[in-house]
Scaffold this motif. Sequence first.
Motif, mmCIF file in Angstrom:
data_model
loop_
_atom_site.group_PDB
_atom_site.id
_atom_site.type_symbol
_atom_site.label_atom_id
_atom_site.label_comp_id
_atom_site.label_asym_id
_atom_site.label_seq_id
_atom_site.Cartn_x
_atom_site.Cartn_y
_atom_site.Cartn_z
ATOM 1 N N GLU A 65 -0.411 -3.288 -8.505
ATOM 2 C CA GLU A 65 -0.186 -4.732 -8.574
ATOM 3 C C GLU A 65 0.926 -5.096 -9.550
ATOM 4 O O GLU A 65 1.669 -6.057 -9.327
ATOM 5 N N ASN A 66 1.046 -4.367 -10.629
ATOM 6 C CA ASN A 66 2.094 -4.650 -11.617
ATOM 7 C C ASN A 66 3.481 -4.523 -10.975
ATOM 8 O O ASN A 66 4.329 -5.410 -11.097
ATOM 9 N N LYS A 67 3.710 -3.436 -10.268
ATOM 10 C CA LYS A 67 5.003 -3.229 -9.616
ATOM 11 C C LYS A 67 5.213 -4.227 -8.481
ATOM 12 O O LYS A 67 6.313 -4.751 -8.284
ATOM 13 N N PHE A 68 4.142 -4.501 -7.766
ATOM 14 C CA PHE A 68 4.251 -5.428 -6.642
ATOM 15 C C PHE A 68 4.539 -6.853 -7.116
ATOM 16 O O PHE A 68 5.276 -7.596 -6.460
ATOM 17 N N PHE A 69 3.980 -7.227 -8.251
ATOM 18 C CA PHE A 69 4.213 -8.568 -8.793
ATOM 19 C C PHE A 69 5.701 -8.803 -9.062
ATOM 20 O O PHE A 69 6.223 -9.887 -8.819
ATOM 21 N N GLU A 114 0.804 -1.222 0.000
ATOM 22 C CA GLU A 114 0.000 0.000 0.000
ATOM 23 C C GLU A 114 0.837 1.272 0.000
ATOM 24 O O GLU A 114 0.467 2.263 -0.629
ATOM 25 N N THR A 115 1.961 1.261 0.701
ATOM 26 C CA THR A 115 2.769 2.481 0.825
ATOM 27 C C THR A 115 3.884 2.553 -0.213
ATOM 28 O O THR A 115 3.905 3.441 -1.059
ATOM 29 N N GLU A 116 4.793 1.588 -0.167
ATOM 30 C CA GLU A 116 5.941 1.621 -1.085
ATOM 31 C C GLU A 116 5.544 1.448 -2.548
ATOM 32 O O GLU A 116 6.107 2.086 -3.437
#
Length: 204
Positions: A112-116, A105-107
């Motif tokens: 979702e694309n970046k988190f994946f 949520e923060t970083e």
Amino acid sequence: MPAARESGKCFTCRKEMPWNKIKRCGRCKGPQYCSEQCQLADWPSHKRSCKRQTVWYDKYRACQDGSIHEGKLELITWPSPNPSDGTGWGACLLEEADDLKRKFETEFGGDENKFFKYWPQGFRWTCCGTDGGMNWGCDHHGTGKKACTCDFCKMGAPLPDKIYRERSATRYGLTLQRGPDPRSYNSVDAGISARMRGVLGLDL
């Protein structure tokens, strides 16, 4: 983090090739091919589903074994139904799940694309219940446009109870096929798969 992809198989002829030599459909970026000839040969089948990239995970659909994920890539936001797994949000250890969610949520700003790219194992493919960090193949057992490439479908056998009834975060809420995919059976591959699973002590 999963190992970097080193090779993949053509979606049409199954020829193995270095990952950097793979050609993709220029329109949807989905299927992978070894040559223009293989792409043209697959077009009558592929054109029904080919469309311009509309969701961020389309670029991750192609698998190393030449199959392709046809479902959705979902972020796991639920705890595992198997208490022994001890995982929560993002398929992360329960005691670390809150921190991982906060990081998303923060970083990563909920992207979702970046988190994946950071945590692929926190996602699942709805077509096969495989986690996003596993890129070898889609074990759809007959629901895909191409034949399933799993050992059991090659052997012409349905999934054993132990595997089919497995409770995990990646399979939670999905109704998956048991197989076998009749398009997949091959007597040579069946023998090899059975022998290898026996040698490795895997279910038959």
